[in-house]
Design an enzyme around this catalytic site. Structure first.
Site, mmCIF file in Angstrom:
data_model
loop_
_atom_site.group_PDB
_atom_site.id
_atom_site.type_symbol
_atom_site.label_atom_id
_atom_site.label_comp_id
_atom_site.label_asym_id
_atom_site.label_seq_id
_atom_site.Cartn_x
_atom_site.Cartn_y
_atom_site.Cartn_z
ATOM 1 N NE ARG A 251 40.932 42.836 35.933
ATOM 2 C CZ ARG A 251 42.042 42.793 36.662
ATOM 3 N NH1 ARG A 251 42.131 41.955 37.683
ATOM 4 N NH2 ARG A 251 43.062 43.576 36.389
ATOM 5 C CD GLU A 280 36.224 44.410 41.130
ATOM 6 O OE1 GLU A 280 37.072 45.317 41.143
ATOM 7 O OE2 GLU A 280 36.513 43.221 41.019
ATOM 8 C CG HIS A 298 40.185 43.945 42.352
ATOM 9 N ND1 HIS A 298 39.631 44.199 41.119
ATOM 10 C CD2 HIS A 298 41.453 43.515 42.100
ATOM 11 C CE1 HIS A 298 40.515 43.949 40.168
ATOM 12 N NE2 HIS A 298 41.630 43.528 40.750
#
Ligand SMILES: O=CC(=O)O
Length: 334
Positions: A251, A280, A298
């Protein structure tokens, strides 16, 4: 409301409302396969706050017992408190940091993660990003696209993968798959994890800064939680040093992103391969012109073949729930 009590409200014959927070890319496949079972409430495609969205859809919040989601949208305290009959949250991801787990446990809400076999895909991507950073493949691609008759090669050389000391942060399912892939390249594996793993012979470092000081590469594969937020801070990056590279498939907030940008801009580390970002979908603008960073949206767990499995597992988990056989919680180990 106790869970058993909540269950009494389930009527299997009705088409159940299913609140959908994603995954936006996979959802159309899921919808096409399950359209007859649920009334899909696609919160991911609305900009409205949830209560307004439900009002607009003419849905009583207390009729919602299940959520399908992905890391692209938060299942926050507010969401959970708005839905008094919520019993189960099915997420397509291995990570569950987008869900308020504490609030879920207060309300007896089951969280089911159905990433399927994606640990292997994520590990493939981690290796891909690492090779790209070391060999500068993406930078070379940009360079070649600008070639002309009078162009000179002005791209510096890449670096071998063979012999690199790789520090894996989080030796869970993904971390172990990364190690398995990098050993045959002649890399030396070591790791940091919350606890030393039994039956694992790779050197263990209880302090991530010491792992960084003894590694050429850090690969981040651990879950995000309050202990791991900004685990990779400036001190760790400086310990990794000018020749060190970072790959992040965990992450974004595992790294202090401001400091990472500074280290990359000032060549205080060799480079980074990033599949995830702190906020994000916002990516720091400063990264765009840099050739020592490889950016990925991602997407480390997103393959078209993986989609099918995740759709099936999500459908299965929801069916189990609506037939009153609750699946057990499965969280990412790290
Ligand atoms: O981000 C993807 C996952 O957690 O599976």
């Amino acid at each position: 409301m106790a869970m058993a009590e909540k269950h009494n409200h389930i009527d299997n014959k009705e088409i159940q409302p299913l609140l959908v927070f994603g995954p936006p890319l996979i959802f159309p496949t899921f919808e096409a396969r399950n359209f007859h079972k649920y009334r899909f409430l696609k919160a991911f495609s609305s900009q409205l706050p949830l209560h307004q969205f439900l009002t607009e859809q003419n849905v009583d919040p207390s009729s919602i017992q299940a959520i399908l989601c992905s890391p692209s949208q938060q299942v926050s305290t507010d969401v959970i408190q708005l839905l008094p009959s919520l019993c189960v949250i099915v997420t397509s991801s291995a990570g569950t940091d987008h869900i308020d787990l504490v609030e879920c446990s207060h309300h007896g809400i089951q969280v089911v993660s159905v990433p399927g076999d994606q640990a292997k895909d994520v590990a493939d991507m981690a290796v891909g990003l690492l090779i790209d950073v070391l060999w500068k493949i993406s930078a070379a691609d940009r360079h070649v696209r600008k070639w002309g008759p009078s162009m000179h090669r002005n791209l510096s050389f890449g670096s071998k993968l063979k012999g690199k000391r790789v520090g894996i942060v989080g030796l869970g399912k993904i971390g172990k798959e990364v190690a398995k892939r990098l050993e045959p390249f002649g890399c030396r594996i070591m790791y940091h994890s919350r606890n030393q793993k039994p039956f694992i012979s790779y050197p263990f470092y209880s302090k991530v800064v010491e792992l960084a000081g003894n590694s050429d590469v850090l690969v981040l594969c651990c879950p995000l939680n309050e202990q791991s937020r900004h685990l990779i801070n400036r001190e760790v990056m400086l310990a990794l040093g000018k020749d060190g590279a970072i790959v992040n498939v965990g992450r974004g907030a595992l790294i202090d992103e401001k400091e990472l940008v500074r280290c990359l801009m000032e060549d205080e580390i060799r480079g980074a391969g990033l599949d995830v970002f702190e906020n994000e979908p916002n990516v720091p603008n400063e990264l765009f012109p840099l050739d020592n960073v490889v950016l990925s949206p991602h997407a480390a767990s997103l393959t078209s073949d993986g989609f099918t499995e995740v759709c099936e597992l999500a459908a299965e988990a929801l069916e189990l729930f609506f037939s009153s056989k609750l699946p057990s919680i499965r969280l990412l180990d790290g």
